[in-house]
Design a protein around this motif. Sequence first.
Motif, PDB file in Angstrom:
ATOM      1  N   TYR A 122       0.847  -1.193   0.000  1.00  0.00           N
ATOM      2  CA  TYR A 122       0.000   0.000   0.000  1.00  0.00           C
ATOM      3  C   TYR A 122       0.881   1.241   0.000  1.00  0.00           C
ATOM      4  N   TYR A 180      -4.652   4.546  -1.513  1.00  0.00           N
ATOM      5  CA  TYR A 180      -4.403   5.514  -0.433  1.00  0.00           C
ATOM      6  C   TYR A 180      -3.259   6.470  -0.783  1.00  0.00           C
ATOM      7  N   GLN A 222     -15.482   1.519  12.791  1.00  0.00           N
ATOM      8  CA  GLN A 222     -14.858   1.739  11.478  1.00  0.00           C
ATOM      9  C   GLN A 222     -14.794   3.224  11.137  1.00  0.00           C
ATOM     10  N   THR A 242      -9.639  -0.025  15.217  1.00  0.00           N
ATOM     11  CA  THR A 242      -9.539  -1.423  14.785  1.00  0.00           C
ATOM     12  C   THR A 242      -9.363  -2.389  15.953  1.00  0.00           C
ATOM     13  N   ASP A 300     -14.167  -9.890   7.323  1.00  0.00           N
ATOM     14  CA  ASP A 300     -14.380  -8.449   7.154  1.00  0.00           C
ATOM     15  C   ASP A 300     -14.967  -7.779   8.389  1.00  0.00           C
ATOM     16  N   ASP A 328      -3.340  -3.514  10.508  1.00  0.00           N
ATOM     17  CA  ASP A 328      -4.522  -2.720  10.857  1.00  0.00           C
ATOM     18  C   ASP A 328      -4.166  -1.244  10.722  1.00  0.00           C
ATOM     19  N   THR A 342     -10.923   2.278   7.594  1.00  0.00           N
ATOM     20  CA  THR A 342      -9.895   1.442   8.205  1.00  0.00           C
ATOM     21  C   THR A 342      -9.519   0.288   7.281  1.00  0.00           C
ATOM     22  N   VAL A 343      -8.398  -0.322   7.629  1.00  0.00           N
ATOM     23  CA  VAL A 343      -7.949  -1.586   7.027  1.00  0.00           C
ATOM     24  C   VAL A 343      -7.812  -2.548   8.189  1.00  0.00           C
ATOM     25  N   ARG A 390      -7.046  -6.105   4.977  1.00  0.00           N
ATOM     26  CA  ARG A 390      -8.244  -6.034   4.122  1.00  0.00           C
ATOM     27  C   ARG A 390      -8.800  -4.621   4.147  1.00  0.00           C
ATOM     28  N   PRO A 391      -8.747  -3.897   3.019  1.00  0.00           N
ATOM     29  CA  PRO A 391      -9.313  -2.544   2.980  1.00  0.00           C
ATOM     30  C   PRO A 391     -10.832  -2.605   3.117  1.00  0.00           C
TER      31      PRO A 391
END
Length: 551
Positions: A11, A57, A230, A235, A260, A515, A539-540, A544-545
């Motif tokens: 990322y 991002y 979120q 997180t 998720d 996270d 958040t990620v 996982r985005p």
Amino acid sequence: MSHSNGRTTIYAARSILTMNPMQPRATHVAVREGRILGVGSREDLAGWGAAHLDDRYADKVLMPGLVEGHCHLPEGGMWKFVYVGYYDRRGPDGRLWEGLKSFEAVAARLREAERALPQGETLIGWGFDPIFFDGMRMRAQDLDAVSAERPVVVMHASMHLMNVNTTMLARAGIDRDTDIEGVTRMEDGRPSGELCEFAAMFPVMRLIGSPFRTVGVSEEGLRMFGKVAQWAGVTTATDLVNELGDEGLATLARITAEPDYPVRIVPAASALTYAGDPARCLAKLADARRLNNDKLHLGMVKLVVDGSIQGFTARLRWPGYYNGAPNGIWVIAPSELDALVQAYHDAGVQLHIHTNGDEATELAIDAVDRALRRSPRRDHRHTLQHCQMADAAQFRRMASLGMCANLFANHIFYWGDAHRALTMGPDRANRMDACASAARAGVPFSIHSDAPITPLAPLFTAWCAVNRQTSSGRVLGESERIGVEAALHAVTLGAAYTLHLDHLVGSIEIGKHADFCVLQEDPLEAPPEALKDVRVLGTVIGGRPLALREA
């Protein structure tokens, strides 16, 4: 050079604020199998082999997923009930509920909700606080005006007091002969309808089934909580009073295991549920820990020593409450605290101990001190939660014993003016939630919202600790302000440390969960007074985005 199998995603971001002092900034982070593989520049990460470059991002700022060290899962599900608080508040669906400035306005909103409620159901409101109404206290008659037939329950913002109508008093069997501490009375000895602390509220809770707890671990409540977290950039979050009910635990384990589900949950077993029987609580906790997964971390225990400062149920040392109110209520009798702390300490669990008043804080420090003398134990990290009135000497003792503090910074904004005028007086109010004193004494600390008591929003909590501004704009205790970087540490690595999770979350460094909190602006470049306005876009979780809101 060989690398383990598994797809690698890199990322890219405008800037990455890692909260890792060994490498404070980066522009790229590599993720594999849900964990952070590498941090640095694109070139630094090239050695990890083939990777997918994800630039969604590229014009955003990443920081570690925020860690809320003291909140409760009902922050989501409470919205099934009627919000009757003094301050404006936004629900999980985005609707803004206006704060209510009079008893009449509270009754009007409750009446409106009552009309839509099926017959036979109890009407439940939450968020009320009479401290904002010139010393007036709500009585049963105020709620009888909402309904004389249907039971009505209004939980205070602190969750340490409630008001009920005459119908509910009768159903709960609370009358002039009831001998329970915390049942407030009128001049003629009849109950007024205000019930202070758990013992007094218990007859009502037993009738309505503890909805403020169970709503948090329902499937709907958990999904609403995930959404709230979120959009707050959180997180990892606690559920700092969990009764370890089988159904709730099963739901928690099932939903947190979903790839998720957007937040890691750290529940604390409620010792109060198991009264004076630590062995039963510990056995239940050992059983519950088998459900743990990457997003569920059971193992901590919560003790509650006193009540709420603004509810005048916290325990204060001399000279007591500024307005002359009598001292508060011991939720755990002082004669029982030592044995409880010792039992949980000897079992190797970490204790999170609620103390609001400085007398309660002193009692808790003494109990931990004695437990450590009898059973030395390294790295226990027993944490005082709220700890709002601790003075410099108490922080020094905490540091010497290896204790942590989680300070309720949001109180400065929401109740600071009331603390200055009514509960503490100016001098003690200036040192409430004393982050700078904790730092000077070397006490590891975090800061929190206690959601749903105040909204879940760690960047707002950080703003409170940095600016110490009340809702009227007064600065309360300028010398206890901390810098933006220290405040961000408190809502990331600082909170993770108090949860014994700093090896897994709280910073962007190799090996930890991937996270991230996605921001529109860089919080270290924003003016300190604008920290609360830095926009969280999403958040990620575990690499996982999740969905982004519009910048």
